[in-house]
Design a protein around this motif. Structure first.
Motif, PDB file in Angstrom:
ATOM      1  N   HIS A   1       0.830  -1.202   0.000  1.00 47.67           N
ATOM      2  CA  HIS A   1       0.000   0.000   0.000  1.00 47.67           C
ATOM      3  C   HIS A   1       0.869   1.258   0.000  1.00 47.67           C
ATOM      4  CE1 HIS A   1      -4.081  -1.523   0.258  1.00 47.67           C
ATOM      5  NE2 HIS A   1      -3.731  -2.377   1.204  1.00 47.67           N
ATOM      6  N   VAL A   2       1.924   1.238   0.795  1.00 46.80           N
ATOM      7  CA  VAL A   2       2.798   2.415   0.902  1.00 46.80           C
ATOM      8  C   VAL A   2       3.494   2.687  -0.422  1.00 46.80           C
ATOM      9  CG1 VAL A   2       4.874   3.327   2.003  1.00 46.80           C
ATOM     10  CG2 VAL A   2       3.140   2.175   3.387  1.00 46.80           C
ATOM     11  N   HIS A   3       4.032   1.653  -1.037  1.00 41.30           N
ATOM     12  CA  HIS A   3       4.732   1.840  -2.312  1.00 41.30           C
ATOM     13  C   HIS A   3       3.789   2.386  -3.387  1.00 41.30           C
ATOM     14  CE1 HIS A   3       7.761  -1.477  -0.953  1.00 41.30           C
ATOM     15  NE2 HIS A   3       7.989  -0.315  -0.389  1.00 41.30           N
ATOM     16  N   ARG A   4       2.585   1.827  -3.440  1.00 44.47           N
ATOM     17  CA  ARG A   4       1.616   2.305  -4.434  1.00 44.47           C
ATOM     18  C   ARG A   4       1.275   3.767  -4.196  1.00 44.47           C
ATOM     19  NH1 ARG A   4      -2.155  -0.863  -3.174  1.00 44.47           N
ATOM     20  NH2 ARG A   4      -1.337  -2.600  -4.389  1.00 44.47           N
ATOM     21  N   TYR A   5       1.077   4.110  -2.936  1.00 46.16           N
ATOM     22  CA  TYR A   5       0.706   5.488  -2.623  1.00 46.16           C
ATOM     23  C   TYR A   5       1.830   6.462  -2.946  1.00 46.16           C
ATOM     24  CZ  TYR A   5      -0.080   9.759  -0.210  1.00 46.16           C
ATOM     25  OH  TYR A   5      -0.196  11.087   0.049  1.00 46.16           O
ATOM     26  N   LEU A   6       3.039   6.157  -2.456  1.00 45.45           N
ATOM     27  CA  LEU A   6       4.153   7.092  -2.645  1.00 45.45           C
ATOM     28  C   LEU A   6       4.516   7.271  -4.114  1.00 45.45           C
ATOM     29  CD1 LEU A   6       6.559   6.146   0.311  1.00 45.45           C
ATOM     30  CD2 LEU A   6       5.138   8.204   0.102  1.00 45.45           C
ATOM     31  N   THR A   7       4.331   6.241  -4.904  1.00 43.52           N
ATOM     32  CA  THR A   7       4.736   6.333  -6.304  1.00 43.52           C
ATOM     33  C   THR A   7       3.631   6.821  -7.231  1.00 43.52           C
ATOM     34  OG1 THR A   7       4.207   3.971  -6.601  1.00 43.52           O
ATOM     35  CG2 THR A   7       6.495   4.550  -6.064  1.00 43.52           C
ATOM     36  N   THR A   8       2.372   6.581  -6.873  1.00 45.25           N
ATOM     37  CA  THR A   8       1.278   6.959  -7.772  1.00 45.25           C
ATOM     38  C   THR A   8       0.287   7.932  -7.167  1.00 45.25           C
ATOM     39  OG1 THR A   8      -0.270   5.202  -7.121  1.00 45.25           O
ATOM     40  CG2 THR A   8       1.418   4.643  -8.774  1.00 45.25           C
ATOM     41  N   GLY A   9       0.282   8.030  -5.835  1.00 48.35           N
ATOM     42  CA  GLY A   9      -0.709   8.871  -5.161  1.00 48.35           C
ATOM     43  C   GLY A   9      -2.012   8.151  -4.889  1.00 48.35           C
ATOM     44  N   ALA A  10      -2.115   6.864  -5.279  1.00 40.17           N
ATOM     45  CA  ALA A  10      -3.354   6.117  -5.087  1.00 40.17           C
ATOM     46  C   ALA A  10      -3.489   5.678  -3.637  1.00 40.17           C
ATOM     47  CB  ALA A  10      -3.379   4.902  -6.013  1.00 40.17           C
ATOM     48  N   LEU A  11      -4.544   6.142  -2.972  1.00 41.36           N
ATOM     49  CA  LEU A  11      -4.797   5.733  -1.596  1.00 41.36           C
ATOM     50  C   LEU A  11      -5.382   4.323  -1.561  1.00 41.36           C
ATOM     51  CD1 LEU A  11      -6.476   9.043  -0.380  1.00 41.36           C
ATOM     52  CD2 LEU A  11      -4.196   8.232   0.245  1.00 41.36           C
ATOM     53  N   PRO A  12      -5.201   3.611  -0.456  1.00 42.07           N
ATOM     54  CA  PRO A  12      -5.849   2.311  -0.342  1.00 42.07           C
ATOM     55  C   PRO A  12      -7.360   2.454  -0.447  1.00 42.07           C
ATOM     56  CG  PRO A  12      -4.218   2.601   1.380  1.00 42.07           C
ATOM     57  CD  PRO A  12      -4.369   3.922   0.720  1.00 42.07           C
ATOM     58  N   PRO A  13      -8.053   1.467  -0.953  1.00 36.66           N
ATOM     59  CA  PRO A  13      -9.507   1.543  -1.038  1.00 36.66           C
ATOM     60  C   PRO A  13     -10.113   1.748   0.345  1.00 36.66           C
ATOM     61  CG  PRO A  13      -8.670  -0.332  -2.278  1.00 36.66           C
ATOM     62  CD  PRO A  13      -7.521   0.203  -1.495  1.00 36.66           C
ATOM     63  N   VAL A  14     -11.232   2.418   0.385  1.00 32.54           N
ATOM     64  CA  VAL A  14     -11.959   2.593   1.654  1.00 32.54           C
ATOM     65  C   VAL A  14     -12.266   1.215   2.230  1.00 32.54           C
ATOM     66  CG1 VAL A  14     -14.068   3.447   2.714  1.00 32.54           C
ATOM     67  CG2 VAL A  14     -12.935   4.802   0.946  1.00 32.54           C
ATOM     68  N   GLY A  15     -11.960   1.034   3.499  1.00 35.82           N
ATOM     69  CA  GLY A  15     -12.218  -0.242   4.150  1.00 35.82           C
ATOM     70  C   GLY A  15     -11.109  -1.262   4.011  1.00 35.82           C
ATOM     71  N   ALA A  16     -10.041  -0.911   3.285  1.00 41.14           N
ATOM     72  CA  ALA A  16      -8.924  -1.845   3.141  1.00 41.14           C
ATOM     73  C   ALA A  16      -8.261  -2.074   4.489  1.00 41.14           C
ATOM     74  CB  ALA A  16      -7.902  -1.293   2.159  1.00 41.14           C
ATOM     75  N   SER A  17      -7.703  -3.255   4.691  1.00 43.61           N
ATOM     76  CA  SER A  17      -6.996  -3.562   5.921  1.00 43.61           C
ATOM     77  C   SER A  17      -5.894  -4.559   5.636  1.00 43.61           C
ATOM     78  CB  SER A  17      -7.952  -4.127   6.973  1.00 43.61           C
ATOM     79  OG  SER A  17      -8.515  -5.356   6.543  1.00 43.61           O
ATOM     80  N   CYS A  18      -4.959  -4.643   6.553  1.00 41.89           N
ATOM     81  CA  CYS A  18      -3.853  -5.596   6.431  1.00 41.89           C
ATOM     82  C   CYS A  18      -3.827  -6.501   7.659  1.00 41.89           C
ATOM     83  CB  CYS A  18      -2.517  -4.861   6.320  1.00 41.89           C
ATOM     84  SG  CYS A  18      -2.279  -4.017   4.732  1.00 41.89           S
TER      85      CYS A  18
END
Length: 384
Positions: free
Chosen positions: A367-384
């Motif tokens: 999730h962090v890599h996707r966000y930092l590189t693309t700006g895409a936030l995790p989907p609402v309700g996503a969890s790990c």
């Protein structure tokens, strides 16, 4: 904390990521030189007091791991792994932890003012540091508090231009100077633990310079009551203990497997309360020391913890003569998560302990890599 809230955007949760990478500004002049084991290092001159920038100066030590491909680098990611304390040594020791990030970024780290390679303070007396945050009585706590007060007073007298200026307000200004020196128009930042307190100050002081931020294990800097902090800490640790007990029940390699873990724990504490348990020649361990030195928050310690508890039940509490396995002497390990008010942010719920990215949580890292590189936030309700 058995469930951690992870935020994506700016400052108050357990993992936070902030929005928008802007193109870098013209780079400032820094003299980088190899400083061993991979990183390049430099020093940046800043005011000792940002309220009086024309007066005394200090230096802030910087280090960076270059992006693997400079032609495709997305700029600089400034990292603070925790503390307070020296950071550059951590970059040397844990280069592999940041290897994924160097796929896209120059990873920079800094020693905060007063520590490491930055202008520091030599205190005349050592800090009365203790891993014990549970005291047997008020007298013991008052004695420790008196030593701590004396340390602060004597150290402050030796601090010179840094006296009273090791605040998050000053450090946030240092971070903005680092941003400018690195040639970044906005700060792209990864803060863990204490690093999140500096992020909160930065967001408040320089909202127009905030790029994407990821904050892990966020400190609730609004809690000013020690009693409230300890109450919440105890609640979080209680949850971690029950996770540990459940793991022992399911895991045959746990030294307490097949036993009532909670009953064994209560027995060990009751025994140590009546009479400290032997822990080697001339050494004993009390119940409060056992509680203070227990690492239920760290799953990688659970096998050793189970063995230590089993040995203590048999009359040998050597395991609890130190805090085995903890990464550094930081007592601020469990923090409370609060609603994050800024638009564009997101919490990511995750089951785990402190420093989820740094400890290698695969789901969180993705999730962090996707966000930092693309700006895409995790989907609402996503969890790990």
């Amino acid at each position: 904390m058995s469930r951690m809230n992870l935020v994506l955007r700016s400052a108050v949760g357990a993992l936070a990521l902030l929005a928008s990478l802007a193109p870098p500004a013209k780079a400032a002049e820094l003299s980088w030189a190899d400083c061993g084991d991979g990183p390049a290092c430099a020093r940046l001159t800043v005011p000792a007091d940002w309220a009086r920038p024309a007066q005394a100066k200090i230096t802030v030590g910087l280090a960076k791991l270059p992006a693997k491909n400079q032609a495709t680098s997305k700029g600089v990611l400034l990292v603070k792994t925790g503390g307070p304390g020296a950071q550059i040594r951590i970059l040397r020791q844990a280069k592999a932890t940041f290897e994924d990030l160097t796929t896209w970024f120059d990873v920079a780290i800094f020693d905060p003012r007063g520590f490491g390679t930055s202008s520091g303070i030599t205190c005349p007396t050592p800090a009365p540091f203790t891993y014990e945050w549970v005291f047997p009585d008020r007298a013991a706590f008052d004695a420790y508090a008196a030593k701590n007060r004396a340390f602060g007073e004597t150290c402050g007298k030796e601090a010179g231009p840094l006296s009273g200026r090791l605040t998050s307000w000053q450090a946030a200004h240092d971070m903005d100077a680092i941003r400018r020196a690195l040639g970044e128009s906005r700060l792209t930042y990864f803060g863990n633990s204490h690093g999140t307190a500096l992020a909160q100050a930065y967001v408040e002081l320089f909202p127009g310079k905030v790029g994407r931020m990821y904050l892990d294990s966020v400190i609730d800097h609004t809690t000013i009551s020690l009693r409230d902090w300890l109450k919440r800490r105890a609640k979080a640790l209680e949850g971690n203990f029950h996770r540990f007990a459940g793991w022992c029940e399911r895991t045959s390699t746990c030294a307490l497997h097949g036993k009532d873990v909670e009953a064994v724990w209560d027995e060990v504490l009751a025994t140590a309360r009546r009479e400290p348990i032997p822990a080697g020649p001339g050494v004993t361990v009390t119940d409060t020391q056992i509680v203070s030195r227990s690492g239920f928050a760290y799953q990688e310690m659970w096998e050793r913890m189970a063995t230590g508890i089993s040995q203590a039940q048999a009359g040998d509490a050597t395991f609890f003569t130190k805090v085995e396995g903890l990464p550094d002497p930081d007592l601020s390990r469990i923090f409370i998560c609060a609603e994050f008010p800024y638009p564009g942010s997101r919490y990511l719920n995750a089951t785990g302990d402190h420093a989820l990215y740094l400890s290698g949580n695969t789901c969180v890292r993705e999730h962090v890599h996707r966000y930092l590189t693309t700006g895409a936030l995790p989907p609402v309700g996503a969890s790990c």
